[in-house]
Scaffold this active site. Sequence first.
Site, PDB file in Angstrom:
ATOM      1  N   ASP A   1       1.184  -0.946   0.103  1.00  0.00           N
ATOM      2  CA  ASP A   1       0.061   0.058   0.382  1.00  0.00           C
ATOM      3  C   ASP A   1       1.066   1.120   0.008  1.00  0.00           C
ATOM      4  O   ASP A   1       1.752   1.305   0.961  1.00  0.00           O
ATOM      5  CB  ASP A   1      -0.861   0.052   1.595  1.00  0.00           C
ATOM      6  CG  ASP A   1      -2.324  -0.709   0.826  1.00  0.00           C
ATOM      7  OD1 ASP A   1      -2.649  -2.247   0.040  1.00  0.00           O
ATOM      8  OD2 ASP A   1      -2.967  -0.970   2.175  1.00  0.00           O
TER       9      ASP A   1
ATOM     10  N   ASP B   1     -14.797  -2.418  -1.316  1.00  0.00           N
ATOM     11  CA  ASP B   1     -14.676  -2.307  -0.195  1.00  0.00           C
ATOM     12  C   ASP B   1     -16.424  -1.734   0.438  1.00  0.00           C
ATOM     13  O   ASP B   1     -16.944  -0.927   0.709  1.00  0.00           O
ATOM     14  CB  ASP B   1     -13.959  -1.578  -0.234  1.00  0.00           C
ATOM     15  CG  ASP B   1     -12.894  -1.520  -0.806  1.00  0.00           C
ATOM     16  OD1 ASP B   1     -12.185  -2.753  -1.515  1.00  0.00           O
ATOM     17  OD2 ASP B   1     -12.150  -0.174  -1.200  1.00  0.00           O
TER      18      ASP B   1
END
Length: 248
Positions: free
Chosen positions: A8, A129
């Site tokens: 990330d 998500d």
Amino acid sequence: MILFPAIDLKDGKCVRLKLGDMDTATVYNEDPADQARAFEHQGFEWLHVVDLNGAFKGQSVNSAAVGAILKATKNPVQLGGGIRTLPQIEDWLDRGLARVILGTVAVRDPELVKEACRAFPGKVAVGIDARGGKVAVEGWAEASSLGVVELAKKFEGAGVAAIIYTDIDRDGVLTGINWGSTIDLAEAVSIPVIASGGLASIADIVRMTMPDASKLEGAISGRALYDGRIDPAEALAILKGKTREANW
């Protein structure tokens, strides 16, 4: 069954968040390309990359870091975060990505996702998500009224390569993957599903080998790998069926 190590990116560095909160970022490596090489050396065969800044801003922000990662590893790379248009998709695929992950745009403009699947067969994944069972967008900062399965079913037959399903309430806090919701999603659609959010220990790796998880393409691991809670060699051996501990 694939274990995808995660990189990330925030401000050009390799970080992990807790519950999707940018203010909770822990820096694990200031050189994402070095981290990509390390994961390849450990035996991983894929790489999952997210441009966190890009997810919030709606356009690629960490492109230099992603470019360095692509040069550093031979492994196929899938990237999400701030990819919202066909030209952006084409540009990233031309730069060597194996798959782009479309999240916010999948909610805002499902037809664009379908068009991208037609233009780039096998190269487009959808990121779903969710917080409290509802899909979140704009880097998880905004909630929608869409349910997870409701959104996923919009892409049946469209050619989506995979759905990356993240339970935000578990992401980065090492509480274990939400196996119930993830497997329910995999059973509701024919699109391969990748589990994300909360993978905590070797117990989760063993769980991936259970019969009801066989529909999954794999799972993503971040913090548990960085913190040493999961030994890469042990995890990969379990997934390849070369070992199975009886005590978990």
